[in-house]
Design a protein around this motif. Structure first.
Motif, short mmCIF file in Angstrom:
data_model
loop_
_atom_site.label_atom_id
_atom_site.label_comp_id
_atom_site.label_asym_id
_atom_site.label_seq_id
_atom_site.Cartn_x
_atom_site.Cartn_y
_atom_site.Cartn_z
N VAL A 82 4.99 6.53 -1.51
CA VAL A 82 5.36 7.20 -0.27
C VAL A 82 6.72 6.68 0.16
O VAL A 82 7.07 5.52 -0.10
CB VAL A 82 4.30 6.94 0.82
N ASP A 83 7.52 7.52 0.81
CA ASP A 83 8.88 7.14 1.19
C ASP A 83 8.89 5.86 2.04
O ASP A 83 8.10 5.72 2.97
CB ASP A 83 9.56 8.26 1.97
N ALA A 94 0.83 -1.20 0.00
CA ALA A 94 0.00 0.00 0.00
C ALA A 94 0.87 1.25 0.00
O ALA A 94 0.55 2.24 -0.67
CB ALA A 94 -0.93 0.00 1.21
N VAL A 95 1.96 1.20 0.74
CA VAL A 95 2.88 2.34 0.80
C VAL A 95 3.56 2.52 -0.56
O VAL A 95 3.64 3.63 -1.09
CB VAL A 95 3.94 2.11 1.90
N MET A 140 -2.84 5.67 -0.64
CA MET A 140 -2.40 4.62 0.27
C MET A 140 -3.56 4.07 1.09
O MET A 140 -3.77 2.86 1.17
CB MET A 140 -1.30 5.16 1.18
N PHE A 141 -4.35 4.96 1.69
CA PHE A 141 -5.48 4.52 2.50
C PHE A 141 -6.56 3.87 1.65
O PHE A 141 -7.22 2.92 2.08
CB PHE A 141 -6.05 5.70 3.28
N ASN A 142 -6.74 4.36 0.44
CA ASN A 142 -7.72 3.77 -0.48
C ASN A 142 -7.39 2.31 -0.75
O ASN A 142 -8.26 1.43 -0.70
CB ASN A 142 -7.74 4.54 -1.79
N ASN A 143 -6.12 2.02 -1.02
CA ASN A 143 -5.72 0.66 -1.37
C ASN A 143 -5.79 -0.30 -0.19
O ASN A 143 -5.96 -1.50 -0.36
CB ASN A 143 -4.30 0.66 -1.95
N LEU A 144 -5.70 0.22 1.02
CA LEU A 144 -5.80 -0.64 2.20
C LEU A 144 -7.19 -1.21 2.36
O LEU A 144 -7.37 -2.29 2.91
CB LEU A 144 -5.42 0.15 3.45
#
Length: 207
Positions: free
Chosen positions: A48-49, A42-43, A83-87
């Motif tokens: 995202v770093d 997800a990250v 990121m939150f969407n994919n979780l």
């Protein structure tokens, strides 16, 4: 800036961040993890770093430098939203964020037909027929996409198995539903057919 391990003793990093609205996060996050999981993906899908443990001092410094350089990144909250969407989405609903020269570009996985390795990066072709170029090597995306119905059929191509219309063995070509074709290597044929049939069975079970 926050350096945050994904796996915590009493939960995970997202349990903590879920208590906040992504739009209200006014700090940069460098995630760390020691093993592959859907949380780590997800990250990476959101660009995202991220630091893979164990890491050396040089990798740590580079990650911090990158986070500092992006301190004024106006699209950072967009990355967090991806990121939150994919979780919380199933495989068919996941999206990936690509970093283009013009800025971040989000694409649903189901719309990516194939990726082609090019000098200095890769070109991704969409079902619409449009394409875009990224400066990151195709092999980096191959690792992320391999669990989601994508397959490396040729040194230059990673394809979406769910968008295949036909596999022509005599000519060693794959035709997509769009009519676009790409080559495949004969030695990869057994794995290609196996993965293709698995993708079809999964699609039928979900349909």
């Amino acid at each position: 800036m926050v350096i945050l391990d994904i796996q915590l003793e009493d939960g995970n990093a997202f349990d903590l961040l879920n208590q906040m609205n992504p739009e209200d996060i006014d700090f940069k996050i460098v995630f760390m993890s020691s093993y592959q999981s859907y949380l780590e993906e997800a990250v990476q899908f959101a660009a995202v770093d991220f630091l893979k443990k164990p890491f050396d001092e040089g990798e740590f410094v580079l990650a911090l430098d990158k986070a500092i350089d992006s301190i004024n990144d106006i699209e950072y909250n967009q990355r967090l939203s991806v990121m939150f969407n994919n979780l919380n989405k199933n495989q068919a609903e996941k999206i990936m964020l690509f970093q283009l020269d013009s800025g971040p570009y989000t694409v649903p996985l189901v719309e990516i037909e194939c990726g082609e390795a090019k000098p200095g990066g890769a070109i991704f072709r969409l079902v619409s027929g449009s394409d875009f170029k990224v400066s990151i090597p195709l092999r980096r995306y191959e690792i992320l996409l391999s669990k989601y119905g994508f397959f490396r059929c040729h040194p230059l191509f990673v394809i979406n198995l769910n968008l295949i219309d036909a596999i022509d063995i005599p000519t060693l070509t794959i035709r997509f539903k769009s009519g676009h074709t790409v080559p495949f290597e004969d030695w990869r044929r057994p794995s290609l057919l196996k993965k293709y049939n698995e993708a079809k069975e999964q699609d039928l079970s979900q349909g």
